[in-house]
Design an enzyme around this catalytic site. Structure first.
Site, PDB file in Angstrom:
ATOM      1  N   TYR A   1       0.875  -1.338   0.087  1.00 21.75           N
ATOM      2  CA  TYR A   1       0.052  -0.212   0.240  1.00 21.75           C
ATOM      3  C   TYR A   1       0.714   1.393  -0.341  1.00 21.75           C
ATOM      4  O   TYR A   1       0.406   2.646  -0.103  1.00 21.75           O
ATOM      5  CB  TYR A   1      -1.114   0.117   1.224  1.00 21.75           C
ATOM      6  CG  TYR A   1      -2.078  -0.978   1.078  1.00 21.75           C
ATOM      7  CD1 TYR A   1      -2.234  -1.834  -0.026  1.00 21.75           C
ATOM      8  CD2 TYR A   1      -2.541  -1.161   2.261  1.00 21.75           C
ATOM      9  CE1 TYR A   1      -3.389  -3.036  -0.272  1.00 21.75           C
ATOM     10  CE2 TYR A   1      -4.117  -2.201   2.370  1.00 21.75           C
ATOM     11  CZ  TYR A   1      -4.059  -3.006   0.959  1.00 21.75           C
ATOM     12  OH  TYR A   1      -4.781  -4.140   1.099  1.00 21.75           O
TER      13      TYR A   1
ATOM     14  N   LYS B   1       4.876 -14.123   3.057  1.00 20.84           N
ATOM     15  CA  LYS B   1       5.419 -15.180   1.747  1.00 20.84           C
ATOM     16  C   LYS B   1       6.597 -15.186   1.823  1.00 20.84           C
ATOM     17  O   LYS B   1       7.413 -15.183   0.410  1.00 20.84           O
ATOM     18  CB  LYS B   1       4.394 -14.784   0.809  1.00 20.84           C
ATOM     19  CG  LYS B   1       2.974 -15.075   0.764  1.00 20.84           C
ATOM     20  CD  LYS B   1       2.734 -16.953   0.817  1.00 20.84           C
ATOM     21  CE  LYS B   1       3.160 -16.637  -1.141  1.00 20.84           C
ATOM     22  NZ  LYS B   1       2.049 -18.759  -0.410  1.00 20.84           N
TER      23      LYS B   1
ATOM     24  N   ASP C   1      -1.084 -17.736   2.426  1.00 15.83           N
ATOM     25  CA  ASP C   1      -2.380 -18.484   2.241  1.00 15.83           C
ATOM     26  C   ASP C   1      -3.093 -18.957   2.873  1.00 15.83           C
ATOM     27  O   ASP C   1      -3.606 -19.341   3.459  1.00 15.83           O
ATOM     28  CB  ASP C   1      -1.819 -18.684   0.522  1.00 15.83           C
ATOM     29  CG  ASP C   1      -0.544 -19.215   0.840  1.00 15.83           C
ATOM     30  OD1 ASP C   1       0.555 -19.456   2.033  1.00 15.83           O
ATOM     31  OD2 ASP C   1      -0.440 -20.121  -0.227  1.00 15.83           O
TER      32      ASP C   1
ATOM     33  N   ASP D   1      -4.766  -6.543   6.129  1.00 15.39           N
ATOM     34  CA  ASP D   1      -5.505  -6.003   6.283  1.00 15.39           C
ATOM     35  C   ASP D   1      -7.063  -7.251   5.375  1.00 15.39           C
ATOM     36  O   ASP D   1      -7.751  -6.686   5.800  1.00 15.39           O
ATOM     37  CB  ASP D   1      -5.043  -5.038   4.782  1.00 15.39           C
ATOM     38  CG  ASP D   1      -6.430  -4.112   4.764  1.00 15.39           C
ATOM     39  OD1 ASP D   1      -7.625  -4.256   5.179  1.00 15.39           O
ATOM     40  OD2 ASP D   1      -6.727  -3.391   3.443  1.00 15.39           O
TER      41      ASP D   1
ATOM     42  N   ASP E   1     -10.080  -8.731   8.211  1.00 14.90           N
ATOM     43  CA  ASP E   1     -11.019  -8.680   7.897  1.00 14.90           C
ATOM     44  C   ASP E   1     -11.789 -10.661   8.198  1.00 14.90           C
ATOM     45  O   ASP E   1     -13.099 -10.421   8.434  1.00 14.90           O
ATOM     46  CB  ASP E   1     -11.267  -8.704   6.532  1.00 14.90           C
ATOM     47  CG  ASP E   1     -11.503  -7.038   6.083  1.00 14.90           C
ATOM     48  OD1 ASP E   1     -11.358  -6.284   7.807  1.00 14.90           O
ATOM     49  OD2 ASP E   1     -12.030  -6.246   5.164  1.00 14.90           O
TER      50      ASP E   1
END
Length: 364
Positions: A141, A196, A228, A252, A256
């Protein structure tokens, strides 16, 4: 013990349901702290402000956020209010504050409250309780507004990981783990590094720096999970986790996901915290489709306010604020557990004002 009275709270109601949930939080926090302890300074900001004045974050608001003791924010964003590149104007409010005030740690508690049904079987009655700490100023971001779109044929954004940014958010996560009671499964204080590192050098660098910081915290266990794989683990064994630290975008996404396992965004608080400033708001969006109808859940905003009180209590060595935060959290717990008032996003019929009144009665 020292105390600052009143604590000046830069308060931005924002857009959509923002004014409703902010007002609810202000009522509950005032009752919890007593008269004269909190001074809510009302300020303009958000997509509506941009439409009216051309400024999503007016200079007066930015200055107040910089100089006041904390920031309480409702929500920002309106349909169709976007910049020429298609990005949403509302997001720019807290992004500007995030970078101007260096709010590098996005803190998302993921806790299943009593009385709230989780979509995960066997986790009723409080079987989920961990915190996600998302690095808030770097990662993918950091490219916002700086990416490349070439001839309408290709686009690119860069992933940015720095030693300073990773060190400080990792240290924040380990310090937070020290303050907690450990994972529900085994009571161990644990920081899980989400990355990752098996694919990208940037994430391998992120993991290596977290390892280095861990050397200063031998009393806290370190754990690793690929981004993942952790989406599976958060569904199948959430009780294993205590504190999770992640790069901006991964944090982020999993925040959620975690919120969905404990009832959704309408009851999920969040804080954006730096060394000197803190911004607190519900994890939900502005939900303009139900704005002004008294249908929003105030729980996320109220619990975010409790987070704000705890942060102020630590920063100013004021135990009375920590006590007030505990009163707020206990009142929310009692209200949801009783089941007489259930917000609409949890399948109930209680309006925003009714939920707020019920929490106030439970606190009394």
């Amino acid at each position: 013990m020292s105390a600052v009275t009143p604590y000046r709270i830069a308060t931005i109601k924002g857009d959509g349901i923002g004014p409703e949930v902010t007002q609810a939080a202000m009522r509950v926090l005032t009752e919890a702290c007593g008269a004269g302890v909190l001074d809510f300074v009302m300020l303009e900001g958000g997509a509506g402000s941009h439409v009216a004045t051309g400024e999503v974050l007016p200079a007066e608001t930015a200055e107040a956020c910089r100089t006041h003791h904390a920031i309480l924010h409702g929500a920002a964003g309106l349909p169709g209010v976007v910049y020429p590149d298609g990005t949403e104007v509302g997001n720019e409010l807290h992004l500007k504050l995030r970078f101007a005030l260096d709010l590098y740690a996005n803190v998302r508690p993921i806790k299943l409250l009593k009385g709230v049904a989780s979509p995960l079987r066997a986790y009723e009655g409080g079987g989920i309780d961990y915190v996600i700490v998302r690095e808030n100023t770097e990662g993918l971001y950091a490219s916002r507004g700086a990416g490349v779109v070439l001839r309408g044929e290709m686009a690119s954004d860069s992933l940015v990981i720095t030693r300073k940014g990773t060190e400080r958010v990792a240290r924040f996560a380990f310090e937070l783990a020290r303050q907690r009671k450990g994972a529900l499964r085994d009571g161990k204080r644990r920081v899980t590094v989400c990355d990752k590192a098996n694919i990208l050098r940037s994430y391998a660098f992120f993991r290596r720096i977290c390892d280095e910081v861990h050397g200063d915290y031998p009393d806290v266990e370190i754990d690793y999970a690929y981004a993942d794989a952790i989406t599976v683990h958060l569904l199948k064994r959430p009780e294993f986790y205590d504190v999770i630290v992640a790069e901006n975008m991964f944090g982020d996404i999993i925040s959620d996901l975690g919120a969905a396992t404990v009832g959704g965004m309408g009851i999920s608080p969040s804080g954006e915290i730096g060394d000197s400033h803190g911004l607190f708001q519900g994890a939900h969006g502005s939900a303009p489709d139900i704005a002004g109808q008294d249908l929003a859940s105030p729980v996320a905003a109220i619990l975010s306010g409790a987070m704000m009180l705890r942060w102020l209590a630590d920063k100013h060595d004021d135990s009375t604020l920590a006590t007030a935060a505990g009163r707020v959290e206990a009142a929310v717990d009692r209200t949801l557990e009783a089941g007489d008032f259930v917000p609409t996003d949890l399948g109930g019929r209680a309006r925003c004002s009714e939920m707020t009144d019920a929490i106030l009665r439970a606190m009394a």
